[in-house]
Design a protein around this motif. Structure first.
Motif, mmCIF file in Angstrom:
data_model
loop_
_atom_site.group_PDB
_atom_site.id
_atom_site.type_symbol
_atom_site.label_atom_id
_atom_site.label_comp_id
_atom_site.label_asym_id
_atom_site.label_seq_id
_atom_site.Cartn_x
_atom_site.Cartn_y
_atom_site.Cartn_z
ATOM 1 N N ARG A 110 47.341 -18.279 13.592
ATOM 2 C CA ARG A 110 46.165 -17.407 13.435
ATOM 3 C C ARG A 110 45.469 -17.149 14.767
ATOM 4 O O ARG A 110 45.019 -16.032 15.026
ATOM 5 C CB ARG A 110 45.190 -18.007 12.421
ATOM 6 N N ASP A 114 45.263 -13.365 15.822
ATOM 7 C CA ASP A 114 43.953 -12.726 15.654
ATOM 8 C C ASP A 114 43.068 -12.765 16.890
ATOM 9 O O ASP A 114 42.203 -11.910 17.043
ATOM 10 C CB ASP A 114 43.194 -13.384 14.499
ATOM 11 N N ILE A 148 47.087 -18.880 6.221
ATOM 12 C CA ILE A 148 47.613 -18.089 7.345
ATOM 13 C C ILE A 148 47.559 -16.586 7.066
ATOM 14 O O ILE A 148 47.564 -15.788 7.998
ATOM 15 C CB ILE A 148 49.042 -18.512 7.757
ATOM 16 N N SER A 151 42.686 -13.218 7.878
ATOM 17 C CA SER A 151 42.550 -12.656 9.222
ATOM 18 C C SER A 151 41.071 -12.603 9.586
ATOM 19 O O SER A 151 40.237 -12.292 8.743
ATOM 20 C CB SER A 151 43.140 -11.259 9.267
#
Length: 153
Positions: A110, A114, A148, A151
């Protein structure tokens, strides 16, 4: 010094970042010899394989320590936010570990996707060197697959 590949699930992500599963007493000095300045632990201190007194042992070698206990069956956004802050604001080089390197690989997935704008396929390939929750059929795996999939972008 060469990377200590005999540490469970050892992985070097880049020049400033390494990850692994659980560490043992003998690994503390080896991390210091590698130049690690900060260790982030995502495992619970009550796990039978947790290193007792980890923070104190690392401090004796001049290594900063951040403990973010992430229950394997309940990773939260608060855990992830604390992880992002610790990686971003803590001393470098950093070593991040848990027990199997599963929590850590999911958190870095992540972070890479992100926050570091890494292409999703590349971030996933790095995570899958350690594990993929989609490859397991359990309640915990479903929890991690949902984690996961979130977001923050």
């Amino acid at each position: 010094m060469a990377d200590p590949v005999d540490i469970r699930a050892w992985q070097r992500l880049d020049a400033e970042t390494t990850t692994s599963g659980r560490i043992e007493d003998k690994d503390v000095a080896r991390l210091a010899d590698l130049g690690v300045r900060h260790v982030i632990n995502l495992a619970l201190e009550t796990h039978p394989e947790a290193l007792a007194g980890e923070g104190e042992k690392l401090a004796a070698h001049g290594i900063a320590y951040t403990h973010i206990p992430v229950p394997f069956d309940a990773p939260g956004e608060d855990h992830f936010a604390a992880f992002v802050d610790a990686v971003k604001d803590g001393p470098q080089p950093v070593h991040v570990h848990c027990i199997m390197n599963w929590r850590v690989s999911a958190f870095f997935y992540r972070l890479n996707r992100d926050h570091r704008q890494m292409p999703e396929a590349e971030a996933r390939a790095i995570m899958e060197r350690q594990w993929s929750p989609e490859g397991h059929d359990s309640n915990e795996a479903r929890v991690w697959a949902a984690f996961i999939a979130r977001s923050d972008t």
